[in-house]
Design a protein around this motif. Structure first.
Motif, PDB file in Angstrom:
ATOM      1  N   CYS A 217       0.798  -1.232   0.000  1.00 44.49           N
ATOM      2  CA  CYS A 217       0.000   0.000   0.000  1.00 44.49           C
ATOM      3  C   CYS A 217       0.828   1.278   0.000  1.00 44.49           C
ATOM      4  O   CYS A 217       0.275   2.368  -0.148  1.00 44.49           O
ATOM      5  CB  CYS A 217      -0.945   0.004   1.203  1.00 44.49           C
ATOM      6  N   GLY A 218       2.148   1.177   0.179  1.00 40.94           N
ATOM      7  CA  GLY A 218       3.003   2.365   0.168  1.00 40.94           C
ATOM      8  C   GLY A 218       3.109   3.080   1.500  1.00 40.94           C
ATOM      9  O   GLY A 218       3.728   4.150   1.587  1.00 40.94           O
TER      10      GLY A 218
ATOM     11  N   PRO B 214       4.519   5.679  10.964  1.00 39.54           N
ATOM     12  CA  PRO B 214       4.075   5.273  12.286  1.00 39.54           C
ATOM     13  C   PRO B 214       4.625   3.896  12.622  1.00 39.54           C
ATOM     14  O   PRO B 214       5.120   3.196  11.757  1.00 39.54           O
ATOM     15  CB  PRO B 214       2.555   5.215  12.101  1.00 39.54           C
ATOM     16  N   ARG B 215       4.511   3.497  13.859  1.00 36.30           N
ATOM     17  CA  ARG B 215       4.979   2.172  14.261  1.00 36.30           C
ATOM     18  C   ARG B 215       3.969   1.113  13.811  1.00 36.30           C
ATOM     19  O   ARG B 215       2.766   1.275  14.003  1.00 36.30           O
ATOM     20  CB  ARG B 215       5.130   2.123  15.780  1.00 36.30           C
TER      21      ARG B 215
ATOM     22  N   LYS C 265      -0.262  -0.949   9.462  1.00 37.67           N
ATOM     23  CA  LYS C 265      -1.436  -0.352  10.073  1.00 37.67           C
ATOM     24  C   LYS C 265      -2.489   0.017   9.041  1.00 37.67           C
ATOM     25  O   LYS C 265      -3.678   0.059   9.358  1.00 37.67           O
ATOM     26  CB  LYS C 265      -1.035   0.900  10.864  1.00 37.67           C
ATOM     27  N   ARG C 266      -2.067   0.282   7.786  1.00 39.39           N
ATOM     28  CA  ARG C 266      -3.039   0.700   6.782  1.00 39.39           C
ATOM     29  C   ARG C 266      -3.736  -0.485   6.120  1.00 39.39           C
ATOM     30  O   ARG C 266      -4.963  -0.563   6.094  1.00 39.39           O
ATOM     31  CB  ARG C 266      -2.372   1.563   5.709  1.00 39.39           C
TER      32      ARG C 266
ATOM     33  N   LYS D 264      -3.065  -3.904   6.752  1.00 43.31           N
ATOM     34  CA  LYS D 264      -3.116  -5.102   7.595  1.00 43.31           C
ATOM     35  C   LYS D 264      -2.336  -6.289   7.037  1.00 43.31           C
ATOM     36  O   LYS D 264      -2.560  -7.424   7.446  1.00 43.31           O
ATOM     37  CB  LYS D 264      -4.572  -5.524   7.853  1.00 43.31           C
ATOM     38  N   VAL D 265      -1.429  -6.046   6.114  1.00 40.46           N
ATOM     39  CA  VAL D 265      -0.577  -7.109   5.580  1.00 40.46           C
ATOM     40  C   VAL D 265       0.537  -7.405   6.581  1.00 40.46           C
ATOM     41  O   VAL D 265       1.067  -6.495   7.225  1.00 40.46           O
ATOM     42  CB  VAL D 265       0.028  -6.691   4.223  1.00 40.46           C
ATOM     43  N   MET D 266       0.885  -8.683   6.718  1.00 42.05           N
ATOM     44  CA  MET D 266       1.998  -9.051   7.588  1.00 42.05           C
ATOM     45  C   MET D 266       3.318  -8.655   6.927  1.00 42.05           C
ATOM     46  O   MET D 266       3.612  -9.060   5.798  1.00 42.05           O
ATOM     47  CB  MET D 266       1.990 -10.556   7.850  1.00 42.05           C
ATOM     48  N   LEU D 267       4.112  -7.858   7.630  1.00 46.15           N
ATOM     49  CA  LEU D 267       5.385  -7.373   7.091  1.00 46.15           C
ATOM     50  C   LEU D 267       6.576  -8.172   7.610  1.00 46.15           C
ATOM     51  O   LEU D 267       7.596  -8.265   6.944  1.00 46.15           O
ATOM     52  CB  LEU D 267       5.585  -5.898   7.463  1.00 46.15           C
TER      53      LEU D 267
END
Length: 375
Positions: free
Chosen positions: A114-115, A179-180, A196-197, A199-202
């Motif tokens: 999402c960038g 943000p964190r 946070k935007r 909800k993908v696991m990073l």
């Protein structure tokens, strides 16, 4: 009355190191026979009594028509022939460390999906590759004294970035996370790091200060520099393809298990070659310069081609190929790559789509399915 143009499928695989090509001309529609086919260095021409279709190859590819050999008709595919080529591509794939941070450079980490900014303006003083997963055993074999590194995991300092086979390790001590990311609440040793935007696991938290970020989920670019967001499918293919190529070159291993962060094996991959150039066209227009397999990476005015790796694969979801997966996991010559479970499923879809787009005779090799991953 003018007949419609010959809707013939054309598939071309060029092997750059071998300077050879496999050309497959699909079966034309009924009523488009007889057909005259002319192979020229930079194009392919197909003539029927009512139409003429010409396919232009990318400028980087030139065939040698006089070298045509192995001409045969394969039912369901069409006409197969092999030729010599002159293909010298200066490909510029997405390098794992041009999309990765450089020493002394201020970088920003983004969510690839999402960038969203994950780490803003992090200046890195050290960017170091991690040793192989069995490095501790090697120390034990070669040292005559007790292992000085035993039970001492490698953790990056505040301005460090360590790179593994498919992930980055970064330190969270700095307050530059803007943000964190969200941290999962379940009491696990490794906790998920989630965008946070979207909800993908990073990645996963490895300790109170160290976080693992997967290469397939993160874009790392110099701060204050604009960059294009690549389509998700293209990005995943490029990162995984280059991981396989670099590992096969560094460790002389060609078989890989792709497992999720949940410990489950999703795919078995066998790297066949990394010098392929794949071009495909459905042949629907009178003058064809676009190739469906590459449509997500080509601009409207582009007719260049992209390199790809050729792999054999076996899916392992829903207990498929469970016995074979067990044999591969216990084989020391097989290397394991860990990715988020969702990305493993994405990879399976990419492989399945690639396999379905191949001519029928090329889709299987022994008990494995065949696919291409674009670099």
């Amino acid at each position: 009355m003018t007949a419609s143009p010959a809707a013939m499928r054309v598939f071309l695989e060029v092997r750059r190191r071998l300077q050879s090509a496999l050309l497959i001309l699909g079966e034309p529609k009924e009523g488009d026979m007889p057909m005259d086919i002319s192979v020229m260095p930079s194009s392919l021409q197909m003539r029927t009594p009512g139409s003429c279709t010409e396919l232009w190859f990318p400028a980087e590819v030139r065939l040698v028509p006089s070298s045509c050999r192995g001409l045969q008709y394969v039912a369901g595919d069409g006409l197969h022939l092999r030729l010599q080529t002159q293909a010298e591509l200066s490909t510029k794939p997405l390098s794992l460390f041009t999309q990765s941070p450089q020493v002394q450079e201020c970088c920003t980490f983004y969510c690839q999906s999402c960038g969203e900014v994950i780490i803003r303006d992090r200046k890195l003083l050290r960017v170091l590759p991690l040793p192989s997963e069995n490095w501790g055993a090697l120390v034990g074999e070669w040292c005559c004294h007790p292992d000085p590194f035993a039970n001492k995991p490698l953790h990056p300092q505040e301005n460090d970035c360590f790179t593994g086979d498919s992930f980055f390790l970064v330190n969270l001590r700095s307050n530059s996370w803007q943000p964190r990311p969200e941290l999962g609440r379940k009491p696990k040793t490794n906790t998920k790091v989630i965008c946070k935007r979207c909800k993908v696991m990073l990645g996963e938290t490895m300790s109170s200060e160290t976080t693992k970020l997967y290469m397939t989920e993160i874009i790392i670019q110099p701060s204050e520099r604009n960059f294009p967001i690549l389509p998700r499918s293209q990005f995943v293919q490029s990162i995984i393809a280059q991981c396989l190529v670099e590992l096969s070159s560094a460790r002389s291993t060609f078989r890989f298990t792709i497992q999720g962060h949940d410990g489950k094996v999703y795919v078995l991959l066998w790297l066949l070659n990394s010098d392929s150039l794949v071009i495909e066209s459905s042949g629907n227009s009178k003058s064809i310069k676009k190739f469906p397999l590459l449509e997500d990476v080509l601009k409207d005015d582009s007719n260049s081609a992209w390199s790809a790796i050729k792999v054999l694969y076996q899916p392992c979801i829903k207990n498929r190929n469970k016995k074979l997966a067990g044999l591969w996991e216990s084989d020391i010559s097989v290397h394991s790559l860990t990715l988020p479970a969702a990305t493993c499923l994405e990879l399976l879809l990419i492989l399945s789509r690639s396999n379905a787009m191949l001519p029928p005779s090329l889709r299987y090799m022994n008990s494995f399915q065949v696919a291409f991953l674009k670099m």
